[in-house]
Design a protein around this motif. Sequence first.
Motif, PDB file in Angstrom:
ATOM      1  N   GLY A 166       3.993 -17.558 -12.228  1.00 27.01           N
ATOM      2  CA  GLY A 166       5.298 -16.897 -12.030  1.00 27.01           C
ATOM      3  C   GLY A 166       5.366 -15.684 -11.586  1.00 27.01           C
ATOM      4  N   LEU A 167       3.942 -14.838 -11.544  1.00 28.91           N
ATOM      5  CA  LEU A 167       4.144 -13.509 -11.120  1.00 28.91           C
ATOM      6  C   LEU A 167       4.608 -13.010  -9.779  1.00 28.91           C
ATOM      7  CD1 LEU A 167       0.730 -12.786 -12.994  1.00 28.91           C
ATOM      8  CD2 LEU A 167       3.041 -11.661 -13.796  1.00 28.91           C
ATOM      9  N   PRO A 168       4.981 -11.902  -9.582  1.00 30.04           N
ATOM     10  CA  PRO A 168       5.482 -11.336  -8.480  1.00 30.04           C
ATOM     11  C   PRO A 168       4.454 -10.995  -7.412  1.00 30.04           C
ATOM     12  CG  PRO A 168       5.654  -9.655  -9.818  1.00 30.04           C
ATOM     13  CD  PRO A 168       5.192 -10.720 -10.616  1.00 30.04           C
ATOM     14  N   THR A 169       4.957 -10.959  -6.175  1.00 33.65           N
ATOM     15  CA  THR A 169       3.919 -10.498  -5.107  1.00 33.65           C
ATOM     16  C   THR A 169       4.084  -8.825  -5.026  1.00 33.65           C
ATOM     17  OG1 THR A 169       5.596 -10.319  -3.369  1.00 33.65           O
ATOM     18  CG2 THR A 169       4.375 -12.649  -3.752  1.00 33.65           C
ATOM     19  N   LEU A 170       3.112  -8.209  -4.350  1.00 33.69           N
ATOM     20  CA  LEU A 170       3.113  -6.992  -4.405  1.00 33.69           C
ATOM     21  C   LEU A 170       4.309  -6.453  -3.465  1.00 33.69           C
ATOM     22  CD1 LEU A 170      -0.516  -5.480  -3.574  1.00 33.69           C
ATOM     23  CD2 LEU A 170       0.781  -5.113  -5.531  1.00 33.69           C
ATOM     24  N   ALA A 171       4.473  -7.238  -2.564  1.00 36.66           N
ATOM     25  CA  ALA A 171       5.906  -6.853  -1.611  1.00 36.66           C
ATOM     26  C   ALA A 171       6.918  -6.832  -2.559  1.00 36.66           C
ATOM     27  CB  ALA A 171       5.871  -7.944  -0.474  1.00 36.66           C
ATOM     28  N   GLN A 172       7.100  -7.858  -3.398  1.00 31.66           N
ATOM     29  CA  GLN A 172       8.292  -7.935  -4.290  1.00 31.66           C
ATOM     30  C   GLN A 172       8.352  -6.753  -5.150  1.00 31.66           C
ATOM     31  OE1 GLN A 172       7.595 -11.693  -5.655  1.00 31.66           O
ATOM     32  NE2 GLN A 172       9.310 -12.685  -4.805  1.00 31.66           N
ATOM     33  N   LEU A 173       7.137  -6.071  -5.688  1.00 31.40           N
ATOM     34  CA  LEU A 173       6.777  -5.123  -6.644  1.00 31.40           C
ATOM     35  C   LEU A 173       7.360  -3.660  -6.000  1.00 31.40           C
ATOM     36  CD1 LEU A 173       3.969  -6.205  -8.562  1.00 31.40           C
ATOM     37  CD2 LEU A 173       6.321  -5.920  -9.513  1.00 31.40           C
ATOM     38  N   HIS A 174       7.069  -3.746  -4.812  1.00 34.93           N
ATOM     39  CA  HIS A 174       6.736  -2.502  -4.059  1.00 34.93           C
ATOM     40  C   HIS A 174       7.055  -2.515  -2.538  1.00 34.93           C
ATOM     41  CE1 HIS A 174       4.478  -0.873  -7.430  1.00 34.93           C
ATOM     42  NE2 HIS A 174       3.600  -1.869  -7.239  1.00 34.93           N
ATOM     43  N   PRO A 175       8.512  -2.877  -2.214  1.00 36.66           N
ATOM     44  CA  PRO A 175       9.168  -3.242  -1.046  1.00 36.66           C
ATOM     45  C   PRO A 175       8.775  -2.430  -0.021  1.00 36.66           C
ATOM     46  CG  PRO A 175      10.983  -3.478  -2.495  1.00 36.66           C
ATOM     47  CD  PRO A 175       9.437  -3.191  -3.342  1.00 36.66           C
ATOM     48  N   ASP A 176       8.802  -0.933  -0.343  1.00 37.39           N
ATOM     49  CA  ASP A 176       8.907   0.101   0.747  1.00 37.39           C
ATOM     50  C   ASP A 176       7.522   0.735   0.886  1.00 37.39           C
ATOM     51  OD1 ASP A 176      11.588  -0.134   0.542  1.00 37.39           O
ATOM     52  OD2 ASP A 176      11.827   1.085  -1.027  1.00 37.39           O
ATOM     53  N   HIS A 177       6.446  -0.001   0.226  1.00 40.22           N
ATOM     54  CA  HIS A 177       5.197   0.636   0.448  1.00 40.22           C
ATOM     55  C   HIS A 177       4.646   0.175   1.919  1.00 40.22           C
ATOM     56  CE1 HIS A 177       0.973   1.829   0.043  1.00 40.22           C
ATOM     57  NE2 HIS A 177       1.171   2.189  -1.121  1.00 40.22           N
ATOM     58  N   SER A 178       4.002   1.220   2.607  1.00 43.11           N
ATOM     59  CA  SER A 178       3.570   1.026   3.944  1.00 43.11           C
ATOM     60  C   SER A 178       2.727  -0.137   4.127  1.00 43.11           C
ATOM     61  CB  SER A 178       3.140   2.643   4.682  1.00 43.11           C
ATOM     62  OG  SER A 178       2.059   2.633   3.554  1.00 43.11           O
ATOM     63  N   LEU A 179       1.715  -0.413   3.253  1.00 47.10           N
ATOM     64  CA  LEU A 179       0.976  -1.580   3.246  1.00 47.10           C
ATOM     65  C   LEU A 179       1.331  -2.735   3.337  1.00 47.10           C
ATOM     66  CD1 LEU A 179      -2.196  -1.530   3.391  1.00 47.10           C
ATOM     67  CD2 LEU A 179      -2.120  -2.421   1.103  1.00 47.10           C
ATOM     68  N   VAL A 180       2.458  -2.998   2.446  1.00 39.01           N
ATOM     69  CA  VAL A 180       3.207  -4.321   2.502  1.00 39.01           C
ATOM     70  C   VAL A 180       4.023  -4.345   3.785  1.00 39.01           C
ATOM     71  CG1 VAL A 180       2.695  -4.718   0.114  1.00 39.01           C
ATOM     72  CG2 VAL A 180       4.867  -3.641   0.740  1.00 39.01           C
ATOM     73  N   THR A 181       4.852  -3.192   4.298  1.00 40.78           N
ATOM     74  CA  THR A 181       5.619  -3.426   5.360  1.00 40.78           C
ATOM     75  C   THR A 181       4.926  -3.884   6.550  1.00 40.78           C
ATOM     76  OG1 THR A 181       5.767  -0.971   5.414  1.00 40.78           O
ATOM     77  CG2 THR A 181       7.574  -2.240   4.179  1.00 40.78           C
ATOM     78  N   ALA A 182       3.771  -3.397   6.403  1.00 41.91           N
ATOM     79  CA  ALA A 182       2.743  -3.665   7.627  1.00 41.91           C
ATOM     80  C   ALA A 182       2.338  -4.906   7.952  1.00 41.91           C
ATOM     81  CB  ALA A 182       1.405  -2.722   7.746  1.00 41.91           C
ATOM     82  N   LEU A 183       2.475  -5.914   7.068  1.00 40.79           N
ATOM     83  CA  LEU A 183       2.171  -7.568   7.159  1.00 40.79           C
ATOM     84  C   LEU A 183       3.258  -8.121   7.896  1.00 40.79           C
ATOM     85  CD1 LEU A 183       0.565  -8.333   3.914  1.00 40.79           C
ATOM     86  CD2 LEU A 183      -0.452  -8.100   6.004  1.00 40.79           C
TER      87      LEU A 183
END
Length: 183
Positions: A166-183
């Motif tokens: 049930g652990l979250p994704t990095l995108a859920q934890l850090h939605p504004d980070h440039s690395l996750v928004t780039a995906l």
Amino acid sequence: MKITKTTIEGCLRVENTILEDDRGFFVETYRQSELSAALGRPYRFAQGNHSRSQPGVLRGFHTEPWDKLFYVASGTALCVVADTRPESPTFGRHERFLLGDEGTRDRVFIAEGLSNGFYTFSEVHYINDVSGEFTPEGRGGVIWNDPTLAIDWPVADPLLSEKDAGLPTLAQLHPDHSLVTAL
Ligand SMILES: Cc1cn([C@H]2C[C@H](O)[C@@H](COP(=O)(O)OP(=O)(O)O[C@H]3O[C@@H](C)C(=O)[C@@H](O)[C@H]3O)O2)c(=O)[nH]c1=O
């Protein structure tokens, strides 16, 4: 004992000399003084941990408020360290270590805030010395098959704890980070 940096700041490999004879082997798995010298700060352990896992288990990714020095005492595990610190220049990077009987007798040091997990190819005894005493508060983690981390795990269906599933994704934890928004 050779302590080397990895591509992730705060993640060190501790390589040890195996002394074999007719009885088996002997290995020093770390020296506190050498670890302190490599870290550039005094280092003390606060708690020692040991887990046993059956084959096909994946524990992680766990992000905890203490440094860890882990080791596979028996069996073979693929241990992965991921940089999930949003402020880190290597956020999203990971390092892989094959530890144990079919891998190395190295220990791996990770600083507080890094995330780690491991997959077991066999029954595994995992030893982990940590710098803080356990409390559930402040523990977190990231889902093992996170799309941003994109780890090439050996299997697609490991045995997980309910908590780890049930652990979250990095995108859920850090939605504004440039690395996750780039995906
Ligand atoms: C980590 C820990 C757990 N526990 C308890 C909580 C729970 O009831 C039971 C099992 O906990 P977990 O499912 O979190 O155990 P586990 O999944 O083995 O957690 C470990 O995973 C690997 C990847 C690590 O590197 C460790 O630092 C630790 O995070 O043990 C303690 O009492 N003390 C501890 O220090």
